[in-house]
Design a protein around this motif. Structure first.
Motif, PDB file in Angstrom:
ATOM      1  N   GLU A  89       0.826  11.861 -22.821  1.00  0.00           N
ATOM      2  CA  GLU A  89      -0.521  12.444 -22.872  1.00  0.00           C
ATOM      3  C   GLU A  89      -1.522  11.586 -22.100  1.00  0.00           C
ATOM      4  O   GLU A  89      -2.361  12.107 -21.351  1.00  0.00           O
ATOM      5  CB  GLU A  89      -0.978  12.595 -24.329  1.00  0.00           C
ATOM      6  CG  GLU A  89      -0.423  13.801 -25.044  1.00  0.00           C
ATOM      7  CD  GLU A  89      -1.312  14.203 -26.209  1.00  0.00           C
ATOM      8  OE1 GLU A  89      -2.309  14.908 -25.967  1.00  0.00           O
ATOM      9  OE2 GLU A  89      -1.008  13.790 -27.347  1.00  0.00           O
ATOM     10  N   SER A  90      -1.445  10.284 -22.282  1.00  0.00           N
ATOM     11  CA  SER A  90      -2.350   9.377 -21.583  1.00  0.00           C
ATOM     12  C   SER A  90      -2.181   9.503 -20.070  1.00  0.00           C
ATOM     13  O   SER A  90      -3.165   9.515 -19.312  1.00  0.00           O
ATOM     14  CB  SER A  90      -2.080   7.933 -22.026  1.00  0.00           C
ATOM     15  OG  SER A  90      -2.862   7.018 -21.298  1.00  0.00           O
ATOM     16  N   PHE A  91      -0.936   9.625 -19.633  1.00  0.00           N
ATOM     17  CA  PHE A  91      -0.641   9.788 -18.206  1.00  0.00           C
ATOM     18  C   PHE A  91      -1.247  11.087 -17.674  1.00  0.00           C
ATOM     19  O   PHE A  91      -1.871  11.111 -16.605  1.00  0.00           O
ATOM     20  CB  PHE A  91       0.876   9.782 -17.998  1.00  0.00           C
ATOM     21  CG  PHE A  91       1.311  10.109 -16.601  1.00  0.00           C
ATOM     22  CD1 PHE A  91       1.328   9.134 -15.611  1.00  0.00           C
ATOM     23  CD2 PHE A  91       1.714  11.397 -16.267  1.00  0.00           C
ATOM     24  CE1 PHE A  91       1.730   9.437 -14.312  1.00  0.00           C
ATOM     25  CE2 PHE A  91       2.121  11.706 -14.980  1.00  0.00           C
ATOM     26  CZ  PHE A  91       2.126  10.725 -14.002  1.00  0.00           C
ATOM     27  N   LEU A  92      -1.076  12.175 -18.416  1.00  0.00           N
ATOM     28  CA  LEU A  92      -1.583  13.476 -17.974  1.00  0.00           C
ATOM     29  C   LEU A  92      -3.108  13.496 -17.927  1.00  0.00           C
ATOM     30  O   LEU A  92      -3.705  14.068 -17.005  1.00  0.00           O
ATOM     31  CB  LEU A  92      -1.066  14.578 -18.906  1.00  0.00           C
ATOM     32  CG  LEU A  92       0.453  14.792 -18.922  1.00  0.00           C
ATOM     33  CD1 LEU A  92       0.833  15.838 -19.964  1.00  0.00           C
ATOM     34  CD2 LEU A  92       0.963  15.199 -17.547  1.00  0.00           C
ATOM     35  N   VAL A  93      -3.734  12.874 -18.908  1.00  0.00           N
ATOM     36  CA  VAL A  93      -5.198  12.802 -18.929  1.00  0.00           C
ATOM     37  C   VAL A  93      -5.701  12.011 -17.724  1.00  0.00           C
ATOM     38  O   VAL A  93      -6.663  12.402 -17.053  1.00  0.00           O
ATOM     39  CB  VAL A  93      -5.687  12.161 -20.245  1.00  0.00           C
ATOM     40  CG1 VAL A  93      -7.178  11.835 -20.160  1.00  0.00           C
ATOM     41  CG2 VAL A  93      -5.415  13.089 -21.417  1.00  0.00           C
ATOM     42  N   GLU A  94      -5.037  10.895 -17.440  1.00  0.00           N
ATOM     43  CA  GLU A  94      -5.432  10.066 -16.298  1.00  0.00           C
ATOM     44  C   GLU A  94      -5.263  10.815 -14.982  1.00  0.00           C
ATOM     45  O   GLU A  94      -6.063  10.659 -14.055  1.00  0.00           O
ATOM     46  CB  GLU A  94      -4.604   8.782 -16.288  1.00  0.00           C
ATOM     47  CG  GLU A  94      -5.065   7.764 -15.257  1.00  0.00           C
ATOM     48  CD  GLU A  94      -4.347   6.432 -15.401  1.00  0.00           C
ATOM     49  OE1 GLU A  94      -3.704   6.004 -14.419  1.00  0.00           O
ATOM     50  OE2 GLU A  94      -4.420   5.831 -16.489  1.00  0.00           O
TER      51      GLU A  94
ATOM     52  N   TYR B 264      19.006  14.325  -8.847  1.00  0.00           N
ATOM     53  CA  TYR B 264      18.751  13.891 -10.218  1.00  0.00           C
ATOM     54  C   TYR B 264      18.795  15.034 -11.233  1.00  0.00           C
ATOM     55  O   TYR B 264      19.431  14.919 -12.270  1.00  0.00           O
ATOM     56  CB  TYR B 264      17.391  13.191 -10.303  1.00  0.00           C
ATOM     57  CG  TYR B 264      17.296  11.951  -9.456  1.00  0.00           C
ATOM     58  CD1 TYR B 264      17.886  10.759  -9.855  1.00  0.00           C
ATOM     59  CD2 TYR B 264      16.616  11.969  -8.239  1.00  0.00           C
ATOM     60  CE1 TYR B 264      17.803   9.616  -9.075  1.00  0.00           C
ATOM     61  CE2 TYR B 264      16.525  10.834  -7.447  1.00  0.00           C
ATOM     62  CZ  TYR B 264      17.121   9.659  -7.868  1.00  0.00           C
ATOM     63  OH  TYR B 264      17.036   8.538  -7.089  1.00  0.00           O
ATOM     64  N   GLY B 265      18.085  16.115 -10.951  1.00  0.00           N
ATOM     65  CA  GLY B 265      18.051  17.243 -11.871  1.00  0.00           C
ATOM     66  C   GLY B 265      19.169  18.227 -11.591  1.00  0.00           C
ATOM     67  O   GLY B 265      19.933  18.083 -10.633  1.00  0.00           O
TER      68      GLY B 265
ATOM     69  N   LEU C 139       6.622   7.327 -15.385  1.00  0.00           N
ATOM     70  CA  LEU C 139       6.231   8.732 -15.468  1.00  0.00           C
ATOM     71  C   LEU C 139       5.822   9.281 -14.103  1.00  0.00           C
ATOM     72  O   LEU C 139       6.137  10.427 -13.762  1.00  0.00           O
ATOM     73  CB  LEU C 139       5.089   8.901 -16.470  1.00  0.00           C
ATOM     74  CG  LEU C 139       5.484   8.785 -17.941  1.00  0.00           C
ATOM     75  CD1 LEU C 139       4.245   8.712 -18.827  1.00  0.00           C
ATOM     76  CD2 LEU C 139       6.363   9.959 -18.365  1.00  0.00           C
ATOM     77  N   ASP C 140       5.134   8.470 -13.315  1.00  0.00           N
ATOM     78  CA  ASP C 140       4.742   8.908 -11.982  1.00  0.00           C
ATOM     79  C   ASP C 140       5.976   9.188 -11.132  1.00  0.00           C
ATOM     80  O   ASP C 140       6.037  10.195 -10.413  1.00  0.00           O
ATOM     81  CB  ASP C 140       3.877   7.837 -11.314  1.00  0.00           C
ATOM     82  CG  ASP C 140       3.254   8.325 -10.021  1.00  0.00           C
ATOM     83  OD1 ASP C 140       2.447   9.269 -10.069  1.00  0.00           O
ATOM     84  OD2 ASP C 140       3.589   7.770  -8.960  1.00  0.00           O
ATOM     85  N   ARG C 141       6.972   8.327 -11.231  1.00  0.00           N
ATOM     86  CA  ARG C 141       8.222   8.525 -10.495  1.00  0.00           C
ATOM     87  C   ARG C 141       8.960   9.758 -11.012  1.00  0.00           C
ATOM     88  O   ARG C 141       9.503  10.550 -10.237  1.00  0.00           O
ATOM     89  CB  ARG C 141       9.100   7.278 -10.653  1.00  0.00           C
ATOM     90  CG  ARG C 141      10.459   7.366  -9.974  1.00  0.00           C
ATOM     91  CD  ARG C 141      10.332   7.480  -8.480  1.00  0.00           C
ATOM     92  NE  ARG C 141      11.641   7.455  -7.843  1.00  0.00           N
ATOM     93  CZ  ARG C 141      11.910   8.043  -6.691  1.00  0.00           C
ATOM     94  NH1 ARG C 141      10.962   8.704  -6.047  1.00  0.00           N
ATOM     95  NH2 ARG C 141      13.109   7.965  -6.166  1.00  0.00           N
TER      96      ARG C 141
END
Length: 209
Positions: free
Chosen positions: A66-71, A151-152, A185-187
């Motif tokens: 959540e913190s990552f998405l908000v940023e 990867y996926g 998370l960015d990666r």
């Protein structure tokens, strides 16, 4: 997937705009379906229910996401009623999705599950591909001969509403003993964006106009 195997076989088609039925967040009835707009607008209300029964490690991981998405300034919602998932518009994660068959209704789901080994957690991302066919053989061909990512991966799953097969992209990353942070998370989302673009481009080549 070879187009000349059977010219009479129907090709992949774009999913029509029926959000409730062609969705990875299944509901027992249309009344149970929660739209992304509602999830995002009432995120603080859903947040209490979302975190209520989570294990401490899992809750910490979701707060980091959540913190990552908000940023990043990305819109998102928390859905506590369909598998504890974070819901993000597909066009936010993969801007090119609209160019390759995507639509505003398409969603990316992010969630934390227990690792298969029982040690730590697994960070996962899924997106329902916006293509389908009533011919199961076509869907199986798309699965077998569709894009292969580093990867996926793609998998097939029966849709509970109409029994047709859904083609779903999934990216998964074991977190133990890795600590999840904004760099990871960015990666993770960068890989997802790249592979979703490649996958959608590949599938679009087998779709009817």
């Amino acid at each position: 997937m070879s187009k000349d195997n059977n010219e009479n076989r129907p090709q992949l088609r774009l999913v029509v705009n029926n959000t409730e039925k062609r969705n990875q967040r299944p509901a027992a009835s249309e009344d149970d379906f929660i739209s992304f707009q509602e999830l995002a607008a009432n995120r603080e209300l859903f947040q209490v229910e979302f975190y209520r029964d989570l294990e401490p490690l899992q809750a910490e991981g979701y707060r980091e996401i959540e913190s990552f998405l908000v940023e990043k300034g990305w819109p998102y919602g928390l859905d506590p009623r369909h598998g504890q998932v974070i819901v993000i518009p597909a066009g936010v994660v993969c801007p090119e999705s609209d160019e390759h068959g995507g639509a505003g209704q398409d969603e990316v789901l992010v969630y934390l599950a227990e690792d298969a080994t029982g040690q730590g957690l697994c960070l996962a991302l899924e997106m329902l591909m916006p293509y389908y066919s009533e011919d199961e053989a076509v869907m199986e061909d798309a699965f077998l001969y569709g894009p292969v990512n580093q990867y996926g991966s793609l998998f097939l799953e029966e849709n509970r509403h109409d029994s047709f097969l859904d083609l779903i992209y999934r990216l998964a990353l074991p977190l133990y003993p890795v600590h999840m942070d904004k760099i990871l998370l960015d990666r993770f989302f960068s890989i997802a964006a790249h592979e979703l673009k490649e996958t959608l481009e590949g599938l679009a080549g087998y779709a009817n106009e």
